[in-house]
Write a protein that holds these residues in place. Structure first.
Motif, PDB file in Angstrom:
ATOM      1  N   UNK A  72       0.830  -1.145   0.150  1.00  0.00           N
ATOM      2  CA  UNK A  72      -0.130  -0.094   0.010  1.00  0.00           C
ATOM      3  C   UNK A  72       0.832   1.246  -0.011  1.00  0.00           C
ATOM      4  N   UNK A  73       1.913   1.309   0.785  1.00  0.00           N
ATOM      5  CA  UNK A  73       2.521   2.823   1.200  1.00  0.00           C
ATOM      6  C   UNK A  73       3.580   3.058  -0.112  1.00  0.00           C
ATOM      7  N   UNK A  74       3.164   4.340  -0.714  1.00  0.00           N
ATOM      8  CA  UNK A  74       4.145   4.842  -1.855  1.00  0.00           C
ATOM      9  C   UNK A  74       5.188   5.502  -0.920  1.00  0.00           C
ATOM     10  N   UNK A  75       6.282   5.287  -1.507  1.00  0.00           N
ATOM     11  CA  UNK A  75       7.435   6.510  -0.836  1.00  0.00           C
ATOM     12  C   UNK A  75       7.177   7.905  -1.548  1.00  0.00           C
ATOM     13  N   UNK A  76       7.038   8.833  -0.232  1.00  0.00           N
ATOM     14  CA  UNK A  76       6.850  10.147  -0.680  1.00  0.00           C
ATOM     15  C   UNK A  76       5.488  10.568  -0.245  1.00  0.00           C
ATOM     16  N   UNK A  77       4.313   9.495  -0.274  1.00  0.00           N
ATOM     17  CA  UNK A  77       3.000   9.787  -0.132  1.00  0.00           C
ATOM     18  C   UNK A  77       2.694  10.194   1.313  1.00  0.00           C
ATOM     19  N   UNK A  78       1.446  10.420   1.316  1.00  0.00           N
ATOM     20  CA  UNK A  78       0.620  10.576   2.812  1.00  0.00           C
ATOM     21  C   UNK A  78      -0.070   9.545   3.039  1.00  0.00           C
ATOM     22  N   UNK A  79      -0.036   8.833   4.116  1.00  0.00           N
ATOM     23  CA  UNK A  79      -0.585   7.561   4.583  1.00  0.00           C
ATOM     24  C   UNK A  79      -1.444   7.745   5.858  1.00  0.00           C
ATOM     25  N   UNK A  80      -2.548   7.022   5.887  1.00  0.00           N
ATOM     26  CA  UNK A  80      -3.297   6.803   7.185  1.00  0.00           C
ATOM     27  C   UNK A  80      -3.426   5.410   7.422  1.00  0.00           C
ATOM     28  N   UNK A  81      -3.600   5.309   8.837  1.00  0.00           N
ATOM     29  CA  UNK A  81      -3.704   3.769   9.454  1.00  0.00           C
ATOM     30  C   UNK A  81      -5.066   4.011  10.116  1.00  0.00           C
ATOM     31  N   UNK A  82      -6.071   3.163   9.861  1.00  0.00           N
ATOM     32  CA  UNK A  82      -7.346   3.083  10.457  1.00  0.00           C
ATOM     33  C   UNK A  82      -7.272   2.035  11.438  1.00  0.00           C
ATOM     34  N   UNK A  83      -7.547   2.475  12.960  1.00  0.00           N
ATOM     35  CA  UNK A  83      -7.163   1.508  14.092  1.00  0.00           C
ATOM     36  C   UNK A  83      -5.770   1.130  14.285  1.00  0.00           C
ATOM     37  N   UNK A  84      -5.155   2.341  14.820  1.00  0.00           N
ATOM     38  CA  UNK A  84      -3.538   2.521  14.787  1.00  0.00           C
ATOM     39  C   UNK A  84      -3.220   1.837  16.086  1.00  0.00           C
ATOM     40  N   UNK A  85      -4.037   1.616  17.244  1.00  0.00           N
ATOM     41  CA  UNK A  85      -3.721   1.123  18.457  1.00  0.00           C
ATOM     42  C   UNK A  85      -2.670   2.105  19.031  1.00  0.00           C
ATOM     43  N   UNK A 142     -11.122  13.121   8.538  1.00  0.00           N
ATOM     44  CA  UNK A 142     -10.167  13.727   7.749  1.00  0.00           C
ATOM     45  C   UNK A 142     -10.566  14.199   6.323  1.00  0.00           C
ATOM     46  N   UNK A 143     -10.062  15.137   5.753  1.00  0.00           N
ATOM     47  CA  UNK A 143     -10.377  16.027   4.719  1.00  0.00           C
ATOM     48  C   UNK A 143     -10.503  14.826   3.315  1.00  0.00           C
ATOM     49  N   UNK A 144     -11.107  15.492   2.408  1.00  0.00           N
ATOM     50  CA  UNK A 144     -11.406  14.697   1.039  1.00  0.00           C
ATOM     51  C   UNK A 144      -9.899  14.818   0.478  1.00  0.00           C
ATOM     52  N   UNK A 145      -9.727  13.556  -0.212  1.00  0.00           N
ATOM     53  CA  UNK A 145      -8.729  13.423  -1.108  1.00  0.00           C
ATOM     54  C   UNK A 145      -7.301  13.880  -0.585  1.00  0.00           C
ATOM     55  N   UNK A 146      -6.964  13.630   0.798  1.00  0.00           N
ATOM     56  CA  UNK A 146      -5.807  14.081   1.310  1.00  0.00           C
ATOM     57  C   UNK A 146      -4.705  12.962   1.480  1.00  0.00           C
ATOM     58  N   UNK A 147      -4.951  11.764   1.042  1.00  0.00           N
ATOM     59  CA  UNK A 147      -4.127  10.859   1.271  1.00  0.00           C
ATOM     60  C   UNK A 147      -3.680   9.852   0.085  1.00  0.00           C
ATOM     61  N   UNK A 148      -2.438   9.478  -0.005  1.00  0.00           N
ATOM     62  CA  UNK A 148      -2.156   8.497  -1.142  1.00  0.00           C
ATOM     63  C   UNK A 148      -2.202   7.134  -0.602  1.00  0.00           C
ATOM     64  N   UNK A 149      -2.579   6.767   0.538  1.00  0.00           N
ATOM     65  CA  UNK A 149      -2.832   5.474   1.093  1.00  0.00           C
ATOM     66  C   UNK A 149      -3.503   5.229   2.309  1.00  0.00           C
ATOM     67  N   UNK A 173      -9.206   9.176   0.134  1.00  0.00           N
ATOM     68  CA  UNK A 173      -7.833   8.833  -0.772  1.00  0.00           C
ATOM     69  C   UNK A 173      -8.153   9.571  -2.006  1.00  0.00           C
ATOM     70  N   UNK A 174      -6.741  10.214  -2.537  1.00  0.00           N
ATOM     71  CA  UNK A 174      -6.817  10.614  -3.803  1.00  0.00           C
ATOM     72  C   UNK A 174      -7.029   9.746  -4.944  1.00  0.00           C
ATOM     73  N   UNK A 175      -7.015  10.196  -6.053  1.00  0.00           N
ATOM     74  CA  UNK A 175      -7.227   9.382  -7.423  1.00  0.00           C
ATOM     75  C   UNK A 175      -5.876   8.568  -7.510  1.00  0.00           C
ATOM     76  N   UNK A 176      -5.973   7.487  -7.548  1.00  0.00           N
ATOM     77  CA  UNK A 176      -4.635   6.271  -7.671  1.00  0.00           C
ATOM     78  C   UNK A 176      -4.263   6.108  -6.414  1.00  0.00           C
ATOM     79  N   UNK A 274      -6.775  -5.801  -1.032  1.00  0.00           N
ATOM     80  CA  UNK A 274      -6.064  -4.558  -1.693  1.00  0.00           C
ATOM     81  C   UNK A 274      -7.106  -3.925  -2.544  1.00  0.00           C
ATOM     82  N   UNK A 275      -6.823  -2.652  -2.847  1.00  0.00           N
ATOM     83  CA  UNK A 275      -7.649  -2.225  -3.916  1.00  0.00           C
ATOM     84  C   UNK A 275      -7.273  -0.580  -4.211  1.00  0.00           C
ATOM     85  N   UNK A 276      -7.590  -0.419  -5.377  1.00  0.00           N
ATOM     86  CA  UNK A 276      -7.254   1.202  -5.705  1.00  0.00           C
ATOM     87  C   UNK A 276      -8.237   2.037  -6.145  1.00  0.00           C
ATOM     88  N   UNK A 277      -8.068   3.467  -5.413  1.00  0.00           N
ATOM     89  CA  UNK A 277      -9.222   4.399  -5.966  1.00  0.00           C
ATOM     90  C   UNK A 277      -8.751   4.837  -7.285  1.00  0.00           C
TER      91      UNK A 277
END
Length: 278
Positions: A72-85, A142-149, A173-176, A274-277
């Protein structure tokens, strides 16, 4: 804490079993979850033929994160974890995968307090790269289309509304952008899966874990507009190692040991989705 403190009262959207387990009960402190990660582990790199150490256990928990982050995680993008403990997976993502920033979302304020304490040094050193937010999978703060993964590790078994989660994931998630979720679900077509799991496992009998086939998540993602939705079983890398670790603390026939039995009876399995927006 006074009886009037809002941290003692679950939000109406949070099931009480989940609120208690991840708040006052602090599942991260239970010895079986060595190191503060809260997952069953991905044991592929661990030799199960010898006595297991705490280092092996922590490696398994980290490797489950790595298996998800690889997808999932691209280098250089913004990531969010849901249920981060405790946010240890967020820290691992930052240290090993190089995203611009990671936001950890969790449903209980006490858990977020623990996460901020566990990661205090990283938060102080890199405040713009790591953050935590209070929120539910079905209503992400979170805001709309803020994250890359967006990724989630062993939390989806608690999500009450997979369609709402999928819709929120598509929104933030952003497009892609890529999504990766790993958790345990019932095996497709297993007869009376919920009833059988409730008879085997206290976490299902109590309502903490929800018995659903993995296709429910895949269908929800497709319905929210995701493309290239893929499901893979990783049960062989999870269940035998998890049971070997449990054997240190639990006798055969006690309910935690029945996770392996549920897998062997083809009622329950562990999946990566896994999936892609677009």
């Amino acid at each position: 804490m006074s009886s009037g403190d809002p941290m003692e009262r679950p939000s109406p959207a949070v099931r009480p079993e989940v609120w208690e387990t991840y708040g006052p009960a602090d599942l991260s402190a239970v010895p079986v979850f060595a190191g503060g990660f809260i997952n069953f582990g991905y044991w592929k790199a661990v030799d199960l033929g010898r006595p297991l150490s705490q280092g092996d256990r922590i490696r398994s928990e980290q490797d489950l994160y790595r298996h998800v982050l690889d997808a999932a995680v691209p280098r250089g993008g913004r990531a969010v974890e849901v249920g981060c403990g405790l946010g240890l997976g967020c820290a691992l993502a930052l240290e090993e995968y190089g995203p611009t920033a990671v936001t950890g979302v969790d449903i209980h304020p006490q858990q977020l307090g623990r996460a901020r304490e566990a990661n205090s040094a990283l938060l102080a050193a890199q405040p713009h790269r790591l953050g935590f937010a209070l929120g539910a999978a079905e209503d992400l703060p979170l805001g709309d289309a803020e994250y890359d993964c967006l990724y989630s590790v062993e939390a989806a078994q608690h999500f009450p509304d997979l369609s709402a989660f999928a819709g929120e994931a598509a929104r933030v998630l952003r497009p892609g952008g890529r999504l990766a979720v790993t958790s345990f679900f019932t095996v497709e077509g297993a007869p009376e899966a919920g009833k059988r799991l409730a008879g085997l496992l206290d976490s299902f009998a109590s309502g903490l874990d929800i018995a659903r086939p993995v296709s429910r998540l895949a269908d929800a993602l497709a319905g929210a507009g995701f493309a290239d939705v893929r499901i893979s079983s990783i049960g062989p890398q999870v269940w035998p190692g998890w049971d070997r670790w449990l054997a240190r603390l639990w006798e055969p026939g006690t309910w935690p040991r029945n996770f392996l039995a549920a897998w062997e009876q083809q009622i329950l399995d562990y999946y990566l989705v896994t999936a892609v927006r677009p």
